[in-house]
Enzyme design. Sequence first.
Site, PDB file in Angstrom:
ATOM      1  N   HIS A 134      87.921 -14.877  -0.567  1.00 36.64           N
ATOM      2  CA  HIS A 134      87.511 -15.868  -1.563  1.00 36.64           C
ATOM      3  C   HIS A 134      88.694 -16.823  -1.757  1.00 36.64           C
ATOM      4  O   HIS A 134      89.847 -16.425  -1.595  1.00 36.64           O
ATOM      5  CB  HIS A 134      87.217 -15.103  -2.860  1.00 36.64           C
ATOM      6  CG  HIS A 134      86.655 -15.911  -3.973  1.00 36.64           C
ATOM      7  ND1 HIS A 134      87.440 -16.673  -4.797  1.00 36.64           N
ATOM      8  CD2 HIS A 134      85.384 -16.059  -4.413  1.00 36.64           C
ATOM      9  CE1 HIS A 134      86.676 -17.258  -5.700  1.00 36.64           C
ATOM     10  NE2 HIS A 134      85.419 -16.904  -5.493  1.00 36.64           N
ATOM     11  N   ASP A 144      91.968  -7.384  -3.682  1.00 31.31           N
ATOM     12  CA  ASP A 144      91.074  -8.084  -4.604  1.00 31.31           C
ATOM     13  C   ASP A 144      89.812  -7.240  -4.734  1.00 31.31           C
ATOM     14  O   ASP A 144      88.991  -7.178  -3.810  1.00 31.31           O
ATOM     15  CB  ASP A 144      90.793  -9.476  -4.010  1.00 31.31           C
ATOM     16  CG  ASP A 144      89.663 -10.202  -4.727  1.00 31.31           C
ATOM     17  OD1 ASP A 144      89.030  -9.611  -5.610  1.00 31.31           O
ATOM     18  OD2 ASP A 144      89.420 -11.370  -4.373  1.00 31.31           O
ATOM     19  N   GLN A 159      84.664  -7.812  -5.996  1.00 32.05           N
ATOM     20  CA  GLN A 159      83.294  -7.488  -5.549  1.00 32.05           C
ATOM     21  C   GLN A 159      83.088  -6.002  -5.322  1.00 32.05           C
ATOM     22  O   GLN A 159      81.949  -5.554  -5.168  1.00 32.05           O
ATOM     23  CB  GLN A 159      82.967  -8.245  -4.250  1.00 32.05           C
ATOM     24  CG  GLN A 159      82.860  -9.744  -4.409  1.00 32.05           C
ATOM     25  CD  GLN A 159      81.660 -10.184  -5.262  1.00 32.05           C
ATOM     26  OE1 GLN A 159      80.729  -9.421  -5.506  1.00 32.05           O
ATOM     27  NE2 GLN A 159      81.711 -11.412  -5.734  1.00 32.05           N
ATOM     28  N   LYS A 213      81.665  -9.109 -13.494  1.00 33.76           N
ATOM     29  CA  LYS A 213      80.886  -8.685 -12.318  1.00 33.76           C
ATOM     30  C   LYS A 213      80.425  -7.237 -12.474  1.00 33.76           C
ATOM     31  O   LYS A 213      79.739  -6.700 -11.620  1.00 33.76           O
ATOM     32  CB  LYS A 213      81.720  -8.842 -11.051  1.00 33.76           C
ATOM     33  CG  LYS A 213      82.074 -10.315 -10.779  1.00 33.76           C
ATOM     34  CD  LYS A 213      82.459 -10.530  -9.354  1.00 33.76           C
ATOM     35  CE  LYS A 213      83.152 -11.843  -9.117  1.00 33.76           C
ATOM     36  NZ  LYS A 213      82.238 -12.991  -9.132  1.00 33.76           N
ATOM     37  N   CYS A 250      82.657 -20.111  -2.305  1.00 34.92           N
ATOM     38  CA  CYS A 250      84.125 -20.148  -2.490  1.00 34.92           C
ATOM     39  C   CYS A 250      84.804 -19.381  -1.350  1.00 34.92           C
ATOM     40  O   CYS A 250      85.825 -18.710  -1.572  1.00 34.92           O
ATOM     41  CB  CYS A 250      84.560 -19.587  -3.837  1.00 34.92           C
ATOM     42  SG  CYS A 250      83.857 -20.447  -5.235  1.00 34.92           S
TER      43      CYS A 250
HETATM   44  N1  C6P Z   1      83.183 -14.707  -6.793  1.00 32.97           N
HETATM   45  C1  C6P Z   1      80.911 -15.355  -6.268  1.00 32.97           C
HETATM   46  O1  C6P Z   1      79.847 -15.926  -6.513  1.00 32.97           O
HETATM   47  P1  C6P Z   1      86.813 -14.749 -11.067  1.00 32.97           P
HETATM   48  O2  C6P Z   1      86.097 -16.060 -10.972  1.00 32.97           O
HETATM   49  O3  C6P Z   1      88.276 -14.921 -11.338  1.00 32.97           O
HETATM   50  O4  C6P Z   1      86.150 -13.767 -11.969  1.00 32.97           O
HETATM   51  O5  C6P Z   1      86.674 -14.079  -9.604  1.00 32.97           O
HETATM   52  C2  C6P Z   1      87.102 -14.761  -8.476  1.00 32.97           C
HETATM   53  C3  C6P Z   1      86.758 -13.985  -7.249  1.00 32.97           C
HETATM   54  C4  C6P Z   1      87.775 -13.412  -6.509  1.00 32.97           C
HETATM   55  N2  C6P Z   1      87.527 -12.652  -5.436  1.00 32.97           N
HETATM   56  C5  C6P Z   1      86.281 -12.413  -5.022  1.00 32.97           C
HETATM   57  C6  C6P Z   1      86.060 -11.522  -3.829  1.00 32.97           C
HETATM   58  C7  C6P Z   1      85.197 -12.973  -5.715  1.00 32.97           C
HETATM   59  O6  C6P Z   1      83.957 -12.742  -5.295  1.00 32.97           O
HETATM   60  C8  C6P Z   1      85.437 -13.798  -6.849  1.00 32.97           C
HETATM   61  C9  C6P Z   1      84.304 -14.463  -7.577  1.00 32.97           C
HETATM   62  C10 C6P Z   1      81.953 -15.251  -7.351  1.00 32.97           C
HETATM   63  O7  C6P Z   1      81.134 -14.863  -5.167  1.00 32.97           O
HETATM   64  C11 C6P Z   1      82.141 -16.545  -8.090  1.00 32.97           C
HETATM   65  S1  C6P Z   1      82.917 -17.776  -7.126  1.00 32.97           S
END
Ligand code: C6P
Length: 408
Positions: free
Chosen positions: A125, A202, A205, A228, A366
Site C-alpha cells: 500500500h 504492516d 489487512q 478495519k 492505493c
Molecule cells: N487500505 C484499502 O481500501 P490507514 O488508512 O492508515 O488506516 O491504513 C492504511 C493502509 C496501510 N496498509 C494497508 C495494507 C492498507 O490496506 C491500508 C488501508 C484501505 O485498501 C484504504 S486505502
Amino acid sequence: MIQTSFNIDKIRKDFPILNREVNGKPLVYFDNAATSQTPKQVIDVIVDYYSNYNANIHRGVHTLSQEATDKYEQARLKIQKHFNAASSDEIIFTSGTTHSINMVANGFSSLLKKEDEIIVSAMEHHSNIVPWQMLCERTGAILKVIPMNQEGELILEEYYKLLSDKTKLVFCNHVSNALGTVNPIKEIIEAAHNIDAAVLIDGAQAAPHIRADVQELDVDFYTVSAHKMCGPTGVGILYGKEEWLNKLPPYQGGGEMIAEVTFEKTTYAELPHKFEAGTPNICGGIAFGAALDYMNAIGFEVIAQYENELLEYATQELLSIEGLRIYGTAAHKTAVISFNIEDIHPYDIGSILDKLGIAVRTGHHCAQPVMDFFKIPGTVRASFNFYNTKEEIAILVEGVKRAKSMLL
Ligand code: C6P
C-alpha cells in the site's frame, strides 16, 4: 454448504448498518478491506464514553479523568494481550497504520546513513512505500524491491538475494490489500534478522482476519488500524519491541510525551508516552479494545474458517463469468477478490453495483505499483468479512453479470 460454529443471523443483528437500504435495495457491504462495519457493542461503548465519562486522560485528579484514564489503559492491556506483546509499553496508540509507519520511518532518519539499504515488497500500500521514499530522500539510503510473480506471491529467492550487510530495514505487509495475498512474514523476518536488519510488518489487512503473535513472529514493528477490525476510524497502534522504541527518537513534541521541560532542555517520558504527544483519541482507543473483545468472543479461527468458505464460494462463482479475471491467485489468501472483466473500466462496474446496493471498491486501491505490474488501471475489489453471507455473494455475482451485459 458453509459450516459455521457461530450464528450468522445473530451476528448480523449486531451490525445496525446492515439493515439499511442503498438505492432502494438491501445493502450488500463488500468494501470491508477499506473499512469494516461497527457492531452495536462497540457503538454502545462510544455512546457510553461521551454520555458518562468524557475527560482528558493522565492529567486530572478528578473522577471523570481517572475513569477515562483507567478505561484507556485497560484497552492498551487488551491490545497487548491480543497481539501477545511482552509489555503494554510496547503498544503505542496512533491514529492508524499510516501514522504508525510514518513514526518508524521518521525515527530511522537518525539511524540510517547514505548507501544503507532498505527493502520493500512489490505489493505494498502507498502507506508502506511513500514514508520510506521520504526517508531515503532525507538520508541517502537506497530502496530495493522484492518482486512478485503473476499469482501475486513474493519471490523469496529474490528477496534473499537482496539481503546484505548494507540492509538495515525490511518492511512488508502481512496481507496485501489489493490482492489478498498472505505473505510468508515468518521467513521474511527470520532472513532479515540473520543479517541484523529490523523488520516492520504492516498488519492493516491481516489484523481483521489473523491473530498475529508478535513475540512468536519475533517482529520488530507491527502496525494495525482499528477501523478495519470493527473499531472506529482515527485510531490504531504501533507495536514496537521495547529495545527499538527506546532507540528511536520521539515523533512529535508536545504535552504528555515529556518528563521535564525547561527552556534549556526537555527530557522525554518513558514508553509508551514518549510517542504519544498531545491529547489522543481516547474514546477511539477504548472502542478499539471493545472491538477486540467482540471479535475475540467470536474467535479468530472461526472467523478465518468462515471467511475462507466465503472466499472459495465467491471465487468459484465469479470465475464462472466469461471474461472475468481475478488478480491475486496466491495459495494463501484472505477473503479479498480483485477482478476485471475484459477491458471494462472497473469504475463502470462499481457504479452499476452501487445502483444495486452493492458496495465494492474500484481503482488502484492505493497500490499503484501492483496495478502497474499487471498493466491495468485498477480493479473491482470485493472484500468479505465474517458478517457477510453466501446469499450476498450470489447477489454480487448476479450484479456483475448484469453490469457485464450492460457494458459489453
Ligand atoms: N487500505 C484499502 O481500501 P490507514 O488508512 O492508515 O488506516 O491504513 C492504511 C493502509 C496501510 N496498509 C494497508 C495494507 C492498507 O490496506 C491500508 C488501508 C484501505 O485498501 C484504504 S486505502
